[in-house]
Design an enzyme around this catalytic site. Structure first.
Site, mmCIF file in Angstrom:
data_model
loop_
_atom_site.group_PDB
_atom_site.id
_atom_site.type_symbol
_atom_site.label_atom_id
_atom_site.label_comp_id
_atom_site.label_asym_id
_atom_site.label_seq_id
_atom_site.Cartn_x
_atom_site.Cartn_y
_atom_site.Cartn_z
ATOM 1 N N GLY A 4 0.823 -1.205 0.000
ATOM 2 C CA GLY A 4 0.000 0.000 0.000
ATOM 3 C C GLY A 4 0.856 1.253 0.000
ATOM 4 N N HIS A 45 4.859 2.307 -7.765
ATOM 5 C CA HIS A 45 3.920 1.175 -7.843
ATOM 6 C C HIS A 45 3.092 1.261 -9.128
ATOM 7 C CE1 HIS A 45 4.225 1.638 -3.311
ATOM 8 N NE2 HIS A 45 4.587 0.385 -3.494
ATOM 9 N N VAL A 61 11.561 4.561 -10.492
ATOM 10 C CA VAL A 61 10.850 5.804 -10.840
ATOM 11 C C VAL A 61 11.304 6.855 -9.839
ATOM 12 C CG1 VAL A 61 8.595 6.888 -11.158
ATOM 13 C CG2 VAL A 61 8.895 4.461 -11.676
#
Ligand code: PAF
Length: 275
Positions: A22, A28, A167
């Site tokens: 999460g 993600h 990223v």
């Protein structure tokens, strides 16, 4: 989840799986996008895995907001979110763990005892439940990637591990759920980690083959930032994570961990033959 995945396999759907804890960020989402491109069905798990936290406080303060995460994923054509309770993954009496030898005691493993045992165990449980065709992991956690590739090969999972590049925030800081815990100034200054890795990469491109010298470049650059405390800089084989002395034919990983205040950040770069 297991019976749903079984049904999808019977329908000959390719299943792409993104495991997360999460606190979703663009890192993600890149994994999800990659899965979306390659697979018929995309499953994202959201499970803050207690077994991989060696520090109770770290586990307690780990950000949790399933509603916000689900809202983020609603823009990414995810087919299923799997958000099990702790008892579903670790039922009463749970006592079987997966330990990947050799790869797990160094680097992150050295300062986080038991961490990779927890990761390997939960990933095995999730792979067994979903049996994905492809599973997507971020290069930011380079050691985790090496561990998961090893366990997938050793335990005979019919799952291809797809590694997606790091990223970064605009400053160059690698995206991480932990970045949200940094004070604004620390967050800005933490970009020095990426600059340091770039310096090493440039040095390697310019012919520096000595691993210790490359590590020193990274360490010294980070240490120019007073808010930073370097935990380690390691130059290792990208697959075995064994230390290397000289940059040769095989891909080499330069891995860093540094603290900014109470937040520990990791990042890395891979040097391949041409670099
Ligand atoms: O990278 C993570 O977020 C976790 O280590 C993972 C792979 C979801 C296992 O809990």
């Amino acid at each position: 989840m297991a019976s749903l995945a079984r049904k999808l396999r019977r329908e000959n759907k390719t299943i792409g799986f993104v495991a997360t804890m999460g606190a979703l960020h663009e890192g993600h989402l890149k994994l999800v996008e990659e899965a979306r491109q390659m697979c018929d069905i995309v499953i994202v798990s959201i499970f803050v895995n207690p077994a991989q936290f060696n520090d109770k406080k770290d586990l307690e303060r780990y950000p949790r907001d399933l509603t916000a995460d689900a809202a983020i994923l609603s823009g990414y054509r995810v087919d299923y979110i799997f958000a099990p309770d702790t008892e579903e993954i670790y039922p009463a009496g749970f006592s079987t763990y997966v330990y990947v030898e050799n790869l797990t005691e160094t680097l992150e493993g050295a300062s986080r005892p038991g961490h990779f045992r927890g990761v390997a165990t939960v990933v095995t449980i999730l792979f067994n439940t979903i049996r994905p065709d492809f599973a997507f992991f971020g290069q930011k956690d380079a050691q985790q990637v090496a561990v998961i590739k090893r366990l997938a090969a050793d335990l005979g999972f019919d799952t291809e591990i797809v590694v997606v590049p790091v990223v970064r925030e605009e400053s160059g800081l690698a995206m991480s759920s932990r970045n949200a815990l940094l004070a604004p100034e620390e967050r800005l200054k933490a970009a020095i980690i990426y600059q340091a890795l770039r310096e090493a990469k440039i040095a390697a491109r310019n012919g520096e083959r000595n691993a210790a010298n490359l590590a020193e470049i990274v360490r010294r650059t980070i240490e120019t930032e007073p808010l930073a405390l370097v935990d380690y800089v390691a130059v290792v084989d990208n697959e075995t994570l064994e230390p290397v002395d000289k940059i040769g034919e095989k891909a080499v990983l330069i891995a860093v961990a540094a603290r900014f205040g109470s937040v520990r950040l990791i990042d890395n770069t891979v040097l391949n033959r041409r670099q």
